[in-house]
Design a protein around this motif. Structure first.
Motif: not given
Lengths: 412, 164
Positions: A86, A124, A163, B36, B73, B129-130, B139, B142, B144
């Protein structure tokens, strides 16, 4: 057909609010603020817009939240695009972020909420930055924040960065993640419209669904309901990938055939077609290119549309290996809370690994089907319910490949 | 890391968490953003930081670890300077991600989950990873990289090797 969702993604500098506004951006918000919330709701109802993952009517969700007397209420945009295969929300977030903000502000105004969140998947990071910038620009220009455009209505939006958790994309898990807990799905009902973020009424819609809202407000619900397939008005984004010559995101009406999508838009299969996962790894495999891409047609062939993730496989693909691959994914991503899912996936893997080693028993095929039925009936959330879909559909379509890996009985 | 470095990075992550909590509030809703932020500053979440958050949020450290471990992550161990995440989801698998993983193993001499002895590279095999239209993809931190093949991969790794 005319693009409703992707119409802006090829325009340059569209992340900049002045470019967006010069192109008619935030006009739907201006129009909305002069409308009564119930009139906007009525337009959305007339549009017959449904959520672009589970096909739930958007107007119903909004109206249930609106009617609830509890305060505050929240609007949450699910941008946790974690489904393997996706990559459509990424496009909308990075190329047309203001339209999503505009949609959320209108949603907030309609249901009586003053706070929105966009939950963007952890991977993202660039997209989150783009959306954060868009939020700042919208605030500086009076489209977001206190007393929007002098209307007296206030609305705030904050990005909430995930995350790295697949199951967080399930709405109750997502809300738990935002609240600072492990992202494990809760039991529904109560649904988020009643008991959502921090226990308050919450609208959860995904990016693709929300991005339709400004267009509906500007053109009216009747106009929208005439577009595309009468059963499912509007358009759908299909993410095409795998063994296909031109992978990409294509905007088409519901009901387009797999053949049209793959051959006309994807320029055909690379190699000879073996099977297609039409709704991502949680869906069942299909082989018929005449199948229509809509909820009912795919349900009829024991598959599902899901988020519109179409993964094409050619004859080089070993179907047993692919079944194991999807099971390993679900095993990693199961939150482990419900034992049916946690143990069921593991049991499925044990059996499938026997096929991989050519050591399966003939009864293992039935065992997998029974396991799938058990998990479908009893797992708490869709992750466990759907984990064996690909495997069982592979048995149905390629039974000989399974049977050929059954241990030779004569040795006993 | 020298003791001095350690002290300085401690100051940075702590002041960033304080700023964040001032902005978002001391409620549990700011826990994930705090985690994060520490991950971003240090590349992992050390025990000190977990203890510190435990005091701020009035939560047992086990509870905080239970949150950390549910996200891929967030790490509790330090990673290499370049974190290579190679996608092995279905679209990439179909497009030969396994060959790429093998190539990286050969070039860097590490297995998935391991870090090179010079702490420069960590290899992780991850899910989608879309960017499936560019499969196979990876990746690095950061960035790709798509439509990978062995030659392209070698170039990228060489470039990173030559940087410090």
């Amino acid at each position: 057909m005319e693009e409703l969702l992707l119409k802006n993604i090829r325009k340059t500098n569209y992340q900049n609010i002045s470019v967006y506004v010069a192109d008619g951006g935030y006009q739907a918000l201006k129009k909305s603020l002069f409308m009564k919330p119930e009139d906007i709701l009525n337009e959305v109802k007339k549009s017959c817009l449904t959520g672009r993952s589970a096909a739930f009517p958007v107007a119903t969700k909004w109206s249930l939240t609106r009617q609830n007397s509890a305060r505050p209420k929240y609007i949450v945009c699910n941008a946790d695009e974690g489904e393997p295969g996706c990559f459509k929300d990424r496009l909308l977030l990075s190329r047309d972020p203001h339209r999503l903000l505009e949609a959320m502000i209108i949603t907030g105004y309609t249901v009586g909420s003053q706070q929105g969140y966009i939950y963007i998947r952890g991977e993202y990071t660039n997209e989150s930055q783009i959306v954060e910038n868009a939020i700042s620009q919208a605030e500086e220009n009076g489209y977001l924040g206190e007393n929007i455009l002098g209307s007296g209505f206030s609305f705030h939006i904050r990005v909430y960065q995930g995350a790295g958790s697949y199951v967080a994309g399930e709405e109750t898990a997502l809300l738990r993640s935002m609240a600072g807990f492990r992202p494990s799905p809760g039991i529904r009902p109560p649904y988020p419209v009643k008991y959502g973020y921090l226990g308050k009424p919450t609208v959860v819609n995904n990016v693709e669904t929300l991005v339709n809202i400004p267009t509906i407000v500007l053109n009216g619900g009747d106009w929208f309901s005439e577009i595309g397939n009468p059963d499912y008005p509007g358009t759908k984004l299909f993410c095409l990938s795998g063994n296909v010559n031109r992978p990409g995101v294509y905007e088409l009406p519901f009901g387009v055939t797999l053949g049209e999508l793959i051959n006309e838009y994807g320029y055909g299969v690379r190699g000879e077609l073996k099977a297609i996962l039409p709704g991502g790894v949680a869906s069942g495999l299909v082989t018929d290119l005449n199948i229509k891409m809509d909820y009912k047609s795919l349900a009829k062939v024991n598959s599902l549309l899901g988020p519109g993730v179409v993964i094409v496989m050619n004859k080089d693909v070993d179907i047993i290996a692919i079944s194991i691959h999807t099971l390993e994914f679900f095993a990693r991503e199961s939150c482990g809370k419900c034992s049916v899912c946690r143990e069921g996936i593991r049991a499925g893997l044990t059996i499938m690994n026997r096929f991989a080693r050519n050591e399966a028993e003939l009864g293992d095929i039935e065992l997998l089907k029974t396991l799938r039925r058990l998990m479908y009936d009893t797992a708490n959330c869709v992750l466990g319910q759907a984990a064996l879909n690909a495997t069982v559909s592979a048995i149905r379509l390629f039974r000989n490949e399974f049977e050929s890996r059954v241990r030779n009985q004569s040795v006993w | 890391m020298t003791a001095q470095d350690n002290k300085e990075s401690n100051v940075i992550w702590q002041s960033n968490v304080e700023l964040l909590i001032n902005r978002l509030g001391k409620e549990r809703t700011s826990l994930l953003p705090s985690l994060e932020s520490i991950q971003e500053n240090l590349g992992f979440i050390p025990e000190d930081a977990v203890n510190y958050l435990g005091e701020i949020y009035k939560l047992p450290v086990t509870e905080i670890y239970s949150v950390i471990t549910s996200y891929k992550m967030l790490d509790t161990e330090i990673k290499g300077k370049y974190l290579i995440k190679i996608c092995d989801s279905l679209s990439c698998r179909i497009n030969q991600s396994l060959n790429l993983i093998k190539s990286i193993r050969d070039i860097l001499n590490i297995q998935p989950g391991e870090t090179t002895p010079d702490n420069k590279f960590t290899l992780e095999v991850v899910d989608c990873l879309g960017a499936c239209d560019q499969a196979p993809v990876m990746m690095v931190n950061k960035t790709i990289y798509g439509k990978l093949n062995k030659a392209k991969l070698k170039n990228i790794l060489n470039d990173l090797q030559s940087k410090d």
